[in-house]
Design a protein around this motif. Structure first.
Motif, PDB file in Angstrom:
ATOM      1  N   VAL A  76     -15.439 -46.999 -37.183  1.00  0.00           N
ATOM      2  CA  VAL A  76     -14.208 -47.039 -37.709  1.00  0.00           C
ATOM      3  C   VAL A  76     -14.068 -46.030 -38.663  1.00  0.00           C
ATOM      4  CG1 VAL A  76     -13.525 -49.302 -37.199  1.00  0.00           C
ATOM      5  CG2 VAL A  76     -14.329 -48.785 -39.483  1.00  0.00           C
ATOM      6  N   SER A  77     -12.728 -45.598 -38.994  1.00  0.00           N
ATOM      7  CA  SER A  77     -12.525 -44.509 -40.009  1.00  0.00           C
ATOM      8  C   SER A  77     -11.169 -45.151 -40.802  1.00  0.00           C
ATOM      9  CB  SER A  77     -12.012 -43.090 -39.400  1.00  0.00           C
ATOM     10  OG  SER A  77     -11.676 -42.316 -40.323  1.00  0.00           O
ATOM     11  N   ILE A  78     -11.199 -45.024 -42.103  1.00  0.00           N
ATOM     12  CA  ILE A  78     -10.047 -45.585 -42.950  1.00  0.00           C
ATOM     13  C   ILE A  78      -9.624 -44.410 -43.603  1.00  0.00           C
ATOM     14  CG2 ILE A  78      -9.214 -47.411 -44.685  1.00  0.00           C
ATOM     15  CD1 ILE A  78     -11.678 -48.816 -43.834  1.00  0.00           C
ATOM     16  N   VAL A  79      -8.110 -44.207 -43.841  1.00  0.00           N
ATOM     17  CA  VAL A  79      -7.652 -43.274 -44.724  1.00  0.00           C
ATOM     18  C   VAL A  79      -6.777 -44.231 -45.610  1.00  0.00           C
ATOM     19  CG1 VAL A  79      -5.850 -41.569 -45.097  1.00  0.00           C
ATOM     20  CG2 VAL A  79      -7.428 -41.514 -43.397  1.00  0.00           C
ATOM     21  N   ILE A  80      -7.007 -44.227 -47.048  1.00  0.00           N
ATOM     22  CA  ILE A  80      -6.227 -45.071 -47.708  1.00  0.00           C
ATOM     23  C   ILE A  80      -5.253 -43.847 -48.817  1.00  0.00           C
ATOM     24  CG2 ILE A  80      -6.330 -46.526 -49.937  1.00  0.00           C
ATOM     25  CD1 ILE A  80      -9.222 -47.173 -48.885  1.00  0.00           C
ATOM     26  N   PRO A  81      -4.075 -44.049 -48.576  1.00  0.00           N
ATOM     27  CA  PRO A  81      -3.113 -43.333 -49.384  1.00  0.00           C
ATOM     28  C   PRO A  81      -3.082 -43.801 -50.815  1.00  0.00           C
ATOM     29  CG  PRO A  81      -1.829 -44.547 -48.039  1.00  0.00           C
ATOM     30  CD  PRO A  81      -3.233 -44.705 -47.570  1.00  0.00           C
ATOM     31  N   ILE A  82      -2.864 -42.899 -51.646  1.00  0.00           N
ATOM     32  CA  ILE A  82      -2.813 -43.427 -53.168  1.00  0.00           C
ATOM     33  C   ILE A  82      -1.425 -42.785 -53.533  1.00  0.00           C
ATOM     34  CG2 ILE A  82      -3.763 -43.170 -55.592  1.00  0.00           C
ATOM     35  CD1 ILE A  82      -5.755 -44.196 -53.451  1.00  0.00           C
ATOM     36  N   PRO A  83      -0.310 -43.701 -53.524  1.00  0.00           N
ATOM     37  CA  PRO A  83       1.147 -43.338 -53.875  1.00  0.00           C
ATOM     38  C   PRO A  83       1.022 -42.654 -55.419  1.00  0.00           C
ATOM     39  CG  PRO A  83       0.913 -45.547 -53.331  1.00  0.00           C
ATOM     40  CD  PRO A  83      -0.381 -45.017 -53.327  1.00  0.00           C
ATOM     41  N   ARG A  84       2.214 -41.649 -55.245  1.00  0.00           N
ATOM     42  CA  ARG A  84       2.431 -41.154 -56.830  1.00  0.00           C
ATOM     43  C   ARG A  84       3.679 -41.746 -57.296  1.00  0.00           C
ATOM     44  NH1 ARG A  84      -0.571 -36.723 -57.284  1.00  0.00           N
ATOM     45  NH2 ARG A  84      -1.461 -35.737 -55.462  1.00  0.00           N
ATOM     46  N   PRO A  85       3.663 -42.610 -58.199  1.00  0.00           N
ATOM     47  CA  PRO A  85       4.762 -43.220 -58.744  1.00  0.00           C
ATOM     48  C   PRO A  85       5.859 -42.377 -59.378  1.00  0.00           C
ATOM     49  CG  PRO A  85       2.863 -43.695 -60.375  1.00  0.00           C
ATOM     50  CD  PRO A  85       2.584 -42.724 -59.106  1.00  0.00           C
ATOM     51  N   VAL A  86       5.706 -41.098 -59.773  1.00  0.00           N
ATOM     52  CA  VAL A  86       6.479 -40.081 -60.137  1.00  0.00           C
ATOM     53  C   VAL A  86       6.398 -38.989 -59.057  1.00  0.00           C
ATOM     54  CG1 VAL A  86       7.373 -38.609 -61.848  1.00  0.00           C
ATOM     55  CG2 VAL A  86       6.289 -40.785 -62.570  1.00  0.00           C
ATOM     56  N   LEU A  87       7.283 -38.293 -58.638  1.00  0.00           N
ATOM     57  CA  LEU A  87       7.113 -37.054 -57.726  1.00  0.00           C
ATOM     58  C   LEU A  87       6.670 -37.744 -56.140  1.00  0.00           C
ATOM     59  CD1 LEU A  87       5.291 -34.406 -59.949  1.00  0.00           C
ATOM     60  CD2 LEU A  87       7.602 -34.808 -59.640  1.00  0.00           C
ATOM     61  N   SER A  88       7.292 -38.892 -56.067  1.00  0.00           N
ATOM     62  CA  SER A  88       6.918 -39.504 -54.760  1.00  0.00           C
ATOM     63  C   SER A  88       7.171 -38.618 -53.616  1.00  0.00           C
ATOM     64  CB  SER A  88       7.452 -40.902 -54.732  1.00  0.00           C
ATOM     65  OG  SER A  88       8.892 -40.653 -54.832  1.00  0.00           O
ATOM     66  N   PHE A  89       7.807 -37.670 -53.713  1.00  0.00           N
ATOM     67  CA  PHE A  89       8.253 -36.659 -52.500  1.00  0.00           C
ATOM     68  C   PHE A  89       6.951 -35.806 -52.093  1.00  0.00           C
ATOM     69  CE2 PHE A  89       9.494 -34.689 -56.348  1.00  0.00           C
ATOM     70  CZ  PHE A  89       9.224 -33.511 -56.411  1.00  0.00           C
ATOM     71  N   LEU A  90       5.947 -35.692 -53.080  1.00  0.00           N
ATOM     72  CA  LEU A  90       4.857 -34.943 -52.972  1.00  0.00           C
ATOM     73  C   LEU A  90       3.711 -35.729 -51.933  1.00  0.00           C
ATOM     74  CD1 LEU A  90       4.255 -33.512 -56.427  1.00  0.00           C
ATOM     75  CD2 LEU A  90       5.170 -32.320 -54.241  1.00  0.00           C
ATOM     76  N   PRO A  91       2.864 -35.311 -51.161  1.00  0.00           N
ATOM     77  CA  PRO A  91       1.763 -35.853 -50.574  1.00  0.00           C
ATOM     78  C   PRO A  91       0.954 -36.911 -51.392  1.00  0.00           C
ATOM     79  CG  PRO A  91       1.772 -33.491 -50.072  1.00  0.00           C
ATOM     80  CD  PRO A  91       2.655 -33.761 -51.092  1.00  0.00           C
ATOM     81  N   PRO A  92       0.599 -37.769 -51.034  1.00  0.00           N
ATOM     82  CA  PRO A  92      -0.306 -38.783 -51.707  1.00  0.00           C
ATOM     83  C   PRO A  92      -1.705 -38.316 -51.773  1.00  0.00           C
ATOM     84  CG  PRO A  92       0.100 -39.649 -49.400  1.00  0.00           C
ATOM     85  CD  PRO A  92       0.929 -38.574 -49.658  1.00  0.00           C
TER      86      PRO A  92
END
Length: 179
Positions: A76-92
């Motif tokens: 398997v492969s897993i990708v975990i996004p790390i959200p940005r609390p500020v500037l949420s329009f930018l890629p995580p």
């Protein structure tokens, strides 16, 4: 990982990466079917605590495609996004892992302990417990043991640090057993 001056950049450490994995509870899990076709699904996950061999747990049902794929090919492969609390329009920022998965019984004590540790996990456990009471017998845990090498992108970096060289945000770390 080296910075632009050729010096070792130590900001992306195994401890930072494990900490980010343990703080998050959403990932994209990718499997491969018997016909070689890839399949990806968003999943809620939890990970075990330090001291044990590091593992990620997901709850699902055995008849779903991800579980059937794991049954025939455990890679398997897993990708975990790390959200940005500020500037949420930018890629995580992201953490990418490869590993091997196995299906475990719905009452696996380690999987249950992991899901009891976070809010959404407790809701998922309760929902599947109700489903079992109503006759659902296909509930299971997926235990994923990642390979030691983990790739990251933009973990430990601010977006403005990468404006001239986006590739400089890539890193690889080795996870030691028992982290």
């Amino acid at each position: 990982m080296a910075d632009q001056d050729g010096q070792r950049d130590t900001r992306v450490t195994p401890r930072l990466v494990i900490g980010q994995i343990r703080r998050q509870h959403f990932a994209v899990l990718s499997t491969v079917g018997r016909d070689g076709a890839p399949h990806s699904a968003g999943v809620s996950y939890g990970s075990n605590g330090s001291g044990d061999a590091f593992a990620i747990y997901v709850m699902t049902r055995r008849h779903l495609l991800k579980a059937r794929n794991i049954q025939s090919d455990p890679r398997v492969s897993i990708v975990i996004p790390i959200p940005r609390p500020v500037l949420s329009f930018l890629p995580p920022a992201t953490i990418q892992l490869h590993g091997r998965a196995e299906l475990l019984n719905w009452d696996d004590p380690n999987g249950t302990a992991v899901f009891e540790k976070f809010w959404m996990g407790r809701r998922i456990l309760r929902g599947y417990q109700r489903a079992r009471e109503d006759g659902e017998s296909r509930v299971c845990f997926v235990k994923i043991v990642p390979e030691p090498q983990v790739s990251t992108y933009m973990v430990g970096y601010q977006i403005w640090e990468l404006r001239r060289n986006m590739e400089s945000g890539s890193a690889k770390v080795i996870l030691a057993p028992g982290m």
